[in-house]
Design a protein around this motif. Sequence first.
Motif, PDB file in Angstrom:
ATOM      1  N   TYR A  97      27.637  32.979  37.139  1.00  0.00           N
ATOM      2  CA  TYR A  97      28.855  33.930  37.684  1.00  0.00           C
ATOM      3  C   TYR A  97      29.712  32.829  38.246  1.00  0.00           C
ATOM      4  O   TYR A  97      29.409  31.831  39.100  1.00  0.00           O
ATOM      5  N   VAL A  98      31.152  33.450  38.211  1.00  0.00           N
ATOM      6  CA  VAL A  98      32.245  32.853  39.205  1.00  0.00           C
ATOM      7  C   VAL A  98      32.554  34.073  39.903  1.00  0.00           C
ATOM      8  O   VAL A  98      32.871  35.089  39.057  1.00  0.00           O
ATOM      9  N   ILE A  99      32.845  34.070  41.193  1.00  0.00           N
ATOM     10  CA  ILE A  99      33.515  35.108  41.812  1.00  0.00           C
ATOM     11  C   ILE A  99      34.757  34.531  42.381  1.00  0.00           C
ATOM     12  O   ILE A  99      34.811  33.630  42.855  1.00  0.00           O
ATOM     13  N   HIS A 100      35.961  35.262  41.915  1.00  0.00           N
ATOM     14  CA  HIS A 100      37.369  34.645  42.116  1.00  0.00           C
ATOM     15  C   HIS A 100      37.939  35.506  43.292  1.00  0.00           C
ATOM     16  O   HIS A 100      37.799  36.690  43.448  1.00  0.00           O
ATOM     17  N   CYS A 101      38.123  34.712  44.243  1.00  0.00           N
ATOM     18  CA  CYS A 101      38.824  35.415  45.547  1.00  0.00           C
ATOM     19  C   CYS A 101      40.128  34.923  45.774  1.00  0.00           C
ATOM     20  O   CYS A 101      40.586  33.834  45.624  1.00  0.00           O
ATOM     21  N   LEU A 102      41.024  35.754  46.128  1.00  0.00           N
ATOM     22  CA  LEU A 102      42.269  35.472  46.665  1.00  0.00           C
ATOM     23  C   LEU A 102      42.274  35.383  47.894  1.00  0.00           C
ATOM     24  O   LEU A 102      42.439  36.302  48.745  1.00  0.00           O
ATOM     25  N   ALA A 114      26.024  31.779  41.680  1.00  0.00           N
ATOM     26  CA  ALA A 114      27.306  32.030  41.532  1.00  0.00           C
ATOM     27  C   ALA A 114      28.271  30.983  42.348  1.00  0.00           C
ATOM     28  O   ALA A 114      27.971  30.881  43.511  1.00  0.00           O
ATOM     29  N   VAL A 115      29.233  30.668  41.789  1.00  0.00           N
ATOM     30  CA  VAL A 115      30.240  29.946  42.618  1.00  0.00           C
ATOM     31  C   VAL A 115      31.556  30.616  42.774  1.00  0.00           C
ATOM     32  O   VAL A 115      31.929  31.290  41.898  1.00  0.00           O
ATOM     33  N   VAL A 116      32.166  30.322  43.940  1.00  0.00           N
ATOM     34  CA  VAL A 116      33.392  30.998  44.362  1.00  0.00           C
ATOM     35  C   VAL A 116      34.609  30.500  44.069  1.00  0.00           C
ATOM     36  O   VAL A 116      34.625  29.062  44.442  1.00  0.00           O
ATOM     37  N   ASN A 117      35.626  31.020  43.371  1.00  0.00           N
ATOM     38  CA  ASN A 117      36.819  30.552  43.202  1.00  0.00           C
ATOM     39  C   ASN A 117      37.780  30.759  43.854  1.00  0.00           C
ATOM     40  O   ASN A 117      37.867  31.795  44.530  1.00  0.00           O
ATOM     41  N   ALA A 118      38.672  29.583  44.680  1.00  0.00           N
ATOM     42  CA  ALA A 118      39.824  29.900  45.368  1.00  0.00           C
ATOM     43  C   ALA A 118      40.873  30.266  44.625  1.00  0.00           C
ATOM     44  O   ALA A 118      41.774  29.332  44.241  1.00  0.00           O
ATOM     45  N   THR A 159      36.323  22.962  34.121  1.00  0.00           N
ATOM     46  CA  THR A 159      34.705  22.774  33.687  1.00  0.00           C
ATOM     47  C   THR A 159      34.375  23.877  33.012  1.00  0.00           C
ATOM     48  O   THR A 159      33.445  23.778  31.883  1.00  0.00           O
ATOM     49  N   ALA A 160      34.934  25.030  33.405  1.00  0.00           N
ATOM     50  CA  ALA A 160      34.224  26.408  32.604  1.00  0.00           C
ATOM     51  C   ALA A 160      34.840  26.302  31.199  1.00  0.00           C
ATOM     52  O   ALA A 160      34.387  26.617  30.419  1.00  0.00           O
ATOM     53  N   GLY A 161      35.963  25.903  31.037  1.00  0.00           N
ATOM     54  CA  GLY A 161      36.853  25.892  29.539  1.00  0.00           C
ATOM     55  C   GLY A 161      37.730  27.204  29.545  1.00  0.00           C
ATOM     56  O   GLY A 161      37.493  28.211  30.374  1.00  0.00           O
ATOM     57  N   PRO A 162      38.551  27.158  28.372  1.00  0.00           N
ATOM     58  CA  PRO A 162      39.396  28.206  28.419  1.00  0.00           C
ATOM     59  C   PRO A 162      38.846  29.550  28.320  1.00  0.00           C
ATOM     60  O   PRO A 162      39.780  30.540  28.499  1.00  0.00           O
ATOM     61  N   GLU A 163      37.584  29.912  27.885  1.00  0.00           N
ATOM     62  CA  GLU A 163      37.192  31.375  27.928  1.00  0.00           C
ATOM     63  C   GLU A 163      37.007  32.070  29.175  1.00  0.00           C
ATOM     64  O   GLU A 163      37.261  33.178  29.258  1.00  0.00           O
ATOM     65  N   LEU A 164      37.086  31.312  30.150  1.00  0.00           N
ATOM     66  CA  LEU A 164      37.156  31.560  31.598  1.00  0.00           C
ATOM     67  C   LEU A 164      38.487  32.406  31.830  1.00  0.00           C
ATOM     68  O   LEU A 164      38.607  33.542  32.259  1.00  0.00           O
ATOM     69  N   ALA A 198      38.185  40.411  45.453  1.00  0.00           N
ATOM     70  CA  ALA A 198      37.177  39.516  44.744  1.00  0.00           C
ATOM     71  C   ALA A 198      36.566  39.919  43.440  1.00  0.00           C
ATOM     72  O   ALA A 198      36.315  41.191  43.510  1.00  0.00           O
ATOM     73  N   VAL A 199      36.874  39.285  42.375  1.00  0.00           N
ATOM     74  CA  VAL A 199      36.155  40.140  41.121  1.00  0.00           C
ATOM     75  C   VAL A 199      35.215  38.845  40.491  1.00  0.00           C
ATOM     76  O   VAL A 199      35.680  37.677  40.679  1.00  0.00           O
ATOM     77  N   LEU A 200      34.379  39.504  39.602  1.00  0.00           N
ATOM     78  CA  LEU A 200      33.321  38.527  39.097  1.00  0.00           C
ATOM     79  C   LEU A 200      33.464  38.197  37.519  1.00  0.00           C
ATOM     80  O   LEU A 200      33.723  39.221  37.090  1.00  0.00           O
ATOM     81  N   SER A 201      33.249  36.988  36.938  1.00  0.00           N
ATOM     82  CA  SER A 201      33.359  36.836  35.738  1.00  0.00           C
ATOM     83  C   SER A 201      31.826  36.057  35.206  1.00  0.00           C
ATOM     84  O   SER A 201      31.451  35.493  36.354  1.00  0.00           O
TER      85      SER A 201
END
Length: 178
Positions: free
Chosen positions: A79-84, A25-29, A47-52, A67-70
Motif C-alpha cells: 500500500y501507499v498512504i498519501h498524506c498532505l 505501507a509507504v507514506v507519500n508526501a 516507481t509505482a507507475g501510472p496506475e497509481l 491521509a488516503v490509502l491506495s
Amino acid sequence: MQKKIHALTIETIQGDIAAQEDIEAVVNAANAQLKTGGGVAGAIHRTAGPELEKECRQYAPIRPGEAVLSKAYNLPNDYVIHCLGPVYGKDKPEDELLSKCYRNALKRAEEKNITSIAFPAISAGAFGYPLQEASRIALQTIAQQASSLKSVRLVRFVLFKKSDQQAFEKELQKLEKA
Ligand code: AR6
C-alpha cells in the motif's frame, strides 16, 4: 538507530522511500491532487507507475492533515498512504496539521491491519517545514500513538540526506530520555 516504545519499534535510516522492500505501507508526501511531483511524490509515482495516479484521481483533492490509502502497483510494498502536509507559513496551525498527518496515516494503516510503515519527513522539502521541528513533531506524534496501536509494530523514518537522518536520530534519542 532503533527505539522501542510499548510494542512499537521506531527506527530512522538514510535511504529512498521508494525502495523499502521489507515494509507493507509507504507514506507519500503528496500534493492535494495526489499527482506525481518532485521529491517523495516523484520517486513514489515513478516507481509505482501510472496506475497509481489513475487510482488516486477518485480520492482527490485532499486537505492538509488528511491521509488516503491506495494500492502500491510496481512499488515493492502492498500500500501507499498519501498524506498532505501543511505548507510552512501558510496552512495553520502547521504543527497541528503535521501531527494530524502522522495520526491519520497510522489510522489508515490500522484499518488494513498493516504491521510496518515507512514515512518520509512530510512537509520538510518543497513545503518548507524546518527539519528539526518537523522531526520532533513526527517522532512525538508516533510515540504518543504507540500504546494504542493494534497492528502496526514497526515505524521506519526514511531520510534522504545524512544530515536529516542525524536530526531525526537526535530527536529519537531525546524520546529515550522522556
Ligand atoms: N526518499 C525519502 N525522502 C526523500 C526522497 C526520497 N526518494 N526524495 C526527497 N526526500 P518533499 P513536502 C525528502 O518535497 O515538503 C512534492 O513535489 C526531502 O529531502 O518530497 O511534503 C509534492 O508534489 C524532504 O526532506 O515533500 C508536493 O507538492 C522530504 O523528503 C510537495 O512536494 C519531503 O520533501 C510536498 O512537499
